[in-house]
Design a protein around this motif. Structure first.
Motif, PDB file in Angstrom:
ATOM      1  N   ASP A 135       0.840  -1.206   0.000  1.00  0.00           N
ATOM      2  CA  ASP A 135       0.000   0.000   0.000  1.00  0.00           C
ATOM      3  C   ASP A 135       0.875   1.255   0.000  1.00  0.00           C
ATOM      4  N   LYS A 185       1.106   4.160  -2.944  1.00  0.00           N
ATOM      5  CA  LYS A 185       1.001   5.602  -2.688  1.00  0.00           C
ATOM      6  C   LYS A 185       2.175   6.346  -3.330  1.00  0.00           C
ATOM      7  N   ASP A 244       2.049   9.142  -6.309  1.00  0.00           N
ATOM      8  CA  ASP A 244       2.685  10.459  -6.144  1.00  0.00           C
ATOM      9  C   ASP A 244       3.749  10.734  -7.213  1.00  0.00           C
TER      10      ASP A 244
END
Length: 336
Positions: free
Chosen positions: A299, A303, A307
């Motif tokens: 996870d 992320k 980004d």
């Protein structure tokens, strides 16, 4: 009956011959080849927790820790009929028949060949498609003290706690600390490496003056490098409880977390570790019984990708990966 230059040692119902048993393997310690074999018998139960069932790379030191060595992926001909082996692959796809650490007798067989310790694959021989260990390698760069490595390890523990993951630390046997996370056998090495990259980057964000996730040595500075590529497919890592190729007979020794603040890695040798295990037990005893999910780190990796972060560089022996940045050191890229 064994001859003058051969001594036998009994383990798990096997009789293993150790040739040249009195040859000094660790000159600073004055410890012999037979003493090394006896050490592994003494820590056999603890060793089984982390090594049993894993393929192993042989690194042979014919003249002990002070002499030259060579790697040997393939087991030689003329092996005992009871010796377990399995097919393993290298990053370029070459396959070979490797030793499986089925029990301590297999380790003793390797010691007789001149192996001080073994480099282990991150999966079980019976399930090569799933890596069941995340290996966090805290590698101090030149100028970094062991106290700084201790501090970095504390930050790893803090992050793992936040992710509800349990890490098991050990000394590297030299200047670093390794932290293992035993995983459920549900992910391959590409997934595990992705999780390791995410962990390294998050540690660097939190402690930029102490920790680096930079693959290029020229940009690491005097920091602790979190070597995520130790989790790349087919990558072997020096196993827990094994003696390192150092003249003092130092062992890569599992620790309890509260020991890190005071432990002296130099004092953990083939002569001191058996008594330590007898007195304190195995700090990794429950590791195999508590496999964990990699998902919290995946996870974190997702992320980072959202980004705009790309994959981190791979070692040069691996094929170029789909999302990998240019595999060129920054100084060279600037010149080009």
């Amino acid at each position: 009956m064994a001859g003058k230059d051969v001594r036998v040692i009994e383990a798990v119902g096997r009789t293993v011959e150790i040739s040249n048993p009195d040859k000094v393997y660790f000159p600073e310690l004055g410890a012999t080849k037979f003493e090394l074999a006896s050490y592994y018998v003494a820590v056999a139960d603890a060793l089984a927790t982390t090594a049993t069932g894993r393929p192993a790379m042989l690194q042979r030191f014919p003249n002990g820790a002070a002499g030259p060595s060579f790697f040997q992926k393939r087991v030689p001909s003329g092996i005992p009929e009871w010796l377990e082996t399995t097919e393993v692959a290298t990053p370029n796809g070459t396959t070979s028949n490797a030793l499986v650490v089925a029990d301590v007798a297999h380790v003793l067989w390797a010691v007789n060949l001149g192996c001080l310790g073994l480099h282990l694959w991150p999966y079980m021989a019976g399930d090569p498609d799933h890596a069941d260990e995340l290996r966090i390698d805290l590698d101090p760069q030149p100028g970094v003290s062991f106290d700084q490595v201790r501090t970095a390890a504390a930050h790893v523990r803090e992050l793992l706690d936040e992710l509800e993951m349990t890490g098991y630390p050990k000394t590297s046997g030299n200047r670093g600390i390794h932290i293992y996370v035993r995983l459920l056998p549900q992910w391959d090495s590409y997934d595990v490496r992705a999780g390791a990259v995410a962990l390294a980057r998050e540690l660097e964000r939190r402690q930029p003056d102490l920790v680096t996730a930079n693959w290029w040595k020229e940009d690491r500075g005097e920091r602790v490098f979190v070597d995520f590529n130790q989790n790349a497919p087919h990558k072997t890592v020096f196993g827990a409880w094994f003696a390192r190729p150092r003249v003092g007979g130092q062992v890569s020794t599992p620790l309890a977390w509260d020991e890190i603040a005071t432990v002296d890695p130099e004092a953990l040798t083939i002569r001191t570790v058996p008594d330590r295990v007898h007195r304190q037990g195995d700090p990794w005893a429950d590791m195999a019984d508590r496999p964990q999910s990699l998902q919290p780190l995946l996870d974190l990796a997702a992320k980072d990708r959202a980004d705009g972060l790309h994959d981190a560089p791979w070692p040069p022996e691996y094929p170029k990966q789909p999302d990998e940045p240019t595999r060129v050191a920054p100084s060279r890229a600037k010149k080009e």
